[in-house]
Design a protein around this motif. Structure first.
Motif, PDB file in Angstrom:
ATOM      1  N   ASP A  10      -1.655   1.798  -7.234  1.00 28.55           N
ATOM      2  CA  ASP A  10      -2.305   2.646  -6.808  1.00 28.55           C
ATOM      3  C   ASP A  10      -1.675   3.785  -5.719  1.00 28.55           C
ATOM      4  O   ASP A  10      -0.996   3.135  -4.682  1.00 28.55           O
ATOM      5  CB  ASP A  10      -3.668   2.327  -6.078  1.00 28.55           C
ATOM      6  CG  ASP A  10      -4.557   1.601  -7.335  1.00 28.55           C
ATOM      7  OD1 ASP A  10      -4.654   1.894  -8.572  1.00 28.55           O
ATOM      8  OD2 ASP A  10      -5.120   0.561  -6.838  1.00 28.55           O
ATOM      9  N   PHE A  66       1.261   5.091   0.088  1.00 29.77           N
ATOM     10  CA  PHE A  66       0.741   6.309   0.528  1.00 29.77           C
ATOM     11  C   PHE A  66       1.694   7.476   0.497  1.00 29.77           C
ATOM     12  O   PHE A  66       2.788   7.446   0.668  1.00 29.77           O
ATOM     13  CB  PHE A  66       0.133   6.090   1.956  1.00 29.77           C
ATOM     14  CG  PHE A  66       1.170   6.417   3.096  1.00 29.77           C
ATOM     15  CD1 PHE A  66       1.300   7.612   3.810  1.00 29.77           C
ATOM     16  CD2 PHE A  66       1.884   5.400   3.526  1.00 29.77           C
ATOM     17  CE1 PHE A  66       2.067   7.753   4.778  1.00 29.77           C
ATOM     18  CE2 PHE A  66       2.652   5.595   4.781  1.00 29.77           C
ATOM     19  CZ  PHE A  66       2.836   6.889   5.093  1.00 29.77           C
ATOM     20  N   GLU A  98      -3.175  11.239   1.504  1.00 21.40           N
ATOM     21  CA  GLU A  98      -3.743  11.607   2.562  1.00 21.40           C
ATOM     22  C   GLU A  98      -3.354  13.332   2.683  1.00 21.40           C
ATOM     23  O   GLU A  98      -2.350  13.625   2.781  1.00 21.40           O
ATOM     24  CB  GLU A  98      -3.330  11.071   4.143  1.00 21.40           C
ATOM     25  CG  GLU A  98      -4.108  11.736   5.065  1.00 21.40           C
ATOM     26  CD  GLU A  98      -5.327  10.987   5.595  1.00 21.40           C
ATOM     27  OE1 GLU A  98      -6.154  11.585   6.395  1.00 21.40           O
ATOM     28  OE2 GLU A  98      -5.779  10.139   4.576  1.00 21.40           O
ATOM     29  N   LEU A 128       0.809  -1.132   0.118  1.00 21.39           N
ATOM     30  CA  LEU A 128      -0.046  -0.056   0.080  1.00 21.39           C
ATOM     31  C   LEU A 128       0.918   1.207   0.118  1.00 21.39           C
ATOM     32  O   LEU A 128       1.846   1.462   1.132  1.00 21.39           O
ATOM     33  CB  LEU A 128      -0.750  -0.003   1.423  1.00 21.39           C
ATOM     34  CG  LEU A 128      -1.993   1.290   1.495  1.00 21.39           C
ATOM     35  CD1 LEU A 128      -3.129   0.849   2.299  1.00 21.39           C
ATOM     36  CD2 LEU A 128      -1.401   2.465   1.788  1.00 21.39           C
ATOM     37  N   TYR A 147      -2.226   6.207  -2.459  1.00 19.04           N
ATOM     38  CA  TYR A 147      -3.262   6.273  -1.353  1.00 19.04           C
ATOM     39  C   TYR A 147      -2.836   7.779  -0.941  1.00 19.04           C
ATOM     40  O   TYR A 147      -1.671   7.816  -0.334  1.00 19.04           O
ATOM     41  CB  TYR A 147      -3.558   5.523  -0.225  1.00 19.04           C
ATOM     42  CG  TYR A 147      -4.210   4.376  -0.664  1.00 19.04           C
ATOM     43  CD1 TYR A 147      -5.463   4.129  -0.260  1.00 19.04           C
ATOM     44  CD2 TYR A 147      -3.500   3.344  -1.444  1.00 19.04           C
ATOM     45  CE1 TYR A 147      -6.163   2.841  -0.447  1.00 19.04           C
ATOM     46  CE2 TYR A 147      -4.365   2.141  -1.660  1.00 19.04           C
ATOM     47  CZ  TYR A 147      -5.374   2.000  -1.443  1.00 19.04           C
ATOM     48  OH  TYR A 147      -6.201   0.774  -1.642  1.00 19.04           O
ATOM     49  N   PHE A 204      -2.699   4.155   8.626  1.00 22.35           N
ATOM     50  CA  PHE A 204      -2.988   3.270   7.479  1.00 22.35           C
ATOM     51  C   PHE A 204      -2.618   1.744   7.933  1.00 22.35           C
ATOM     52  O   PHE A 204      -3.154   1.181   7.395  1.00 22.35           O
ATOM     53  CB  PHE A 204      -2.087   3.863   6.228  1.00 22.35           C
ATOM     54  CG  PHE A 204      -2.638   5.003   5.264  1.00 22.35           C
ATOM     55  CD1 PHE A 204      -3.004   5.933   5.712  1.00 22.35           C
ATOM     56  CD2 PHE A 204      -2.897   4.604   3.997  1.00 22.35           C
ATOM     57  CE1 PHE A 204      -3.525   6.952   4.940  1.00 22.35           C
ATOM     58  CE2 PHE A 204      -3.643   5.534   2.909  1.00 22.35           C
ATOM     59  CZ  PHE A 204      -4.042   6.830   3.827  1.00 22.35           C
TER      60      PHE A 204
END
Length: 375
Positions: free
Chosen positions: A120, A95, A124, A93, A122, A161
């Protein structure tokens, strides 16, 4: 009396530095006594890395992600992401924390890596009114570590996360290769919530309803020992030469280099390149270059020559002053006023420094870690 290490370029601008009879600093001796014996980048490091990757894969079976990686657009996190995805097949993941200070190069580097790796991202986005108020409070406090709002946000979101997605492994770009010499705590003391709350109570005006604060206890003890979330730094177990790594990233992804470490953030560029040297007399390049000298990526002569150059592009100073002031909705004159105000430090505010120092010693003994991110 001024003194500079006879082997490195750290000097007495570090208030904790010590020298032996030959003028060699404690940083030099600590590297060879404590850091180098733990640093495994050959076959032993490869075996450790492969075993850890298999452990991460097994823990992530049946889940969308098997680890979490924060991507700033800088060389360390970018190269780590590249290696762990393309060579080790991990499913991170990825981020990014947007606290409002991304440089154009950082955005480019993040976008090109995510696109070519087929991942992808992510993102914030931190509430700007809270960031702005927090940032102004740090300026008004007079202490060195005015980059605290970004640092705190990144760390807080990282653990949020991990908790939200049930991920047990956090991959961190900290590394011995470029970070084996620690910054002086006096200039980089930022994680103490007691200090932060005191500063915000005195100089803040906005309620921090959504800011991702986390305590040292939460990060260092609750998450690893209660929730089982483990931190791993893969760059410490593979060859990592920064110039070669950046060339590889440029060739494969069209990644763009920065003029200095941490300059992917426009505010950090201002803070480390201008604010610290001109207000507090501390040039972070001395630590950065000394790390590269110890790991064979720069000679002392090369470092001394670079230190003759200004740490900040003079043409950018006024431009960045105006940009940062406008973004914070204050005048450039007000910002210069904070630069000229009396010097303060963390001990001028409520703090838990004594407890943190005890915790660092305990962590160094039990977990073989050290302040500064290399381990």
């Amino acid at each position: 009396m001024y003194q500079i290490c006879s082997r490195l370029v750290v000097d007495t601008s570090d208030p904790t530095i010590r020298f032996d009879a030959d003028g060699v600093s404690n940083h030099y001796h600590e590297f060879f006594a404590n850091t180098l014996p733990q640093w495994k980048t050959g076959p032993e490091g490869t075996a450790i890395l492969e075993a850890k990757v298999e452990e991460i894969r097994n823990a992530g079976r049946g889940k969308e992600f098997d680890c979490i990686i924060g991507l700033s657009g800088g060389a360390d996190s970018s190269y780590m992401l590249h290696k762990m995805v393309t060579e080790h097949g991990l499913r991170p993941l990825v981020f990014h924390v947007d606290a409002g200070w991304n440089s154009e190069i950082a955005v480019h580097n993040i976008d090109c890596m995510i696109e070519k790796l087929g991942l992808d991202l992510y993102t914030e986005v931190i509430n700007w009114d809270e960031v702005r108020d927090f940032q102004l409070a740090m300026f008004k406090s007079g202490i060195p570590c005015i980059d605290t709002p970004q640092d705190i946000a990144f760390i807080g979101v990282l653990f949020q996360f991990a908790s939200k997605h049930g991920i047990k492994y956090i991959l961190n770009g900290g590394n011995v290769s470029t970070e084996c010499v620690s910054y002086p705590q006096q200039y980089f003391y930022f994680a103490d919530l007691a200090m932060i709350r005191d500063i915000l109570s005195r100089f803040g005006s906005v309620k921090m309803k959504s800011y991702p604060f986390t305590s040292v206890f939460y990060r260092k003890f609750y998450m690893p020992f209660v929730r089982g979330v483990k931190m791993f730094k893969p760059l410490n177990f593979m060859p990592y030469l920064k110039t070669e790594a950046m060339s590889e990233l440029e060739e494969i992804y069209g990644w763009k280099p920065y003029t200095q470490k941490h300059f992917e953030s426009r505010f950090t560029r201002f803070y480390e390149g201008y604010w610290l040297p001109t207000r507090f007399g501390y040039d972070v390049r001395r630590v950065q270059f000394s790390s590269l000298i110890l790991t064979g990526q720069m000679t002392r002569e090369e470092a001394l020559a670079k230190l003759e150059e200004p740490p900040y592009d003079p043409d950018l100073i006024n431009q960045d002053f105006d940009y940062i002031a406008a973004k914070l909705r204050i005048s450039a004159e007000e910002l210069r006023g904070y630069h000229e105000m009396p010097l303060k430090n963390y001990w001028d505010y409520q703090n838990r420094a004594r407890w943190y120092e005890m915790g660092e010693r305990l962590s160094a003994t039990l977990l073989k870690t050290k302040r500064g991110g290399a381990y």
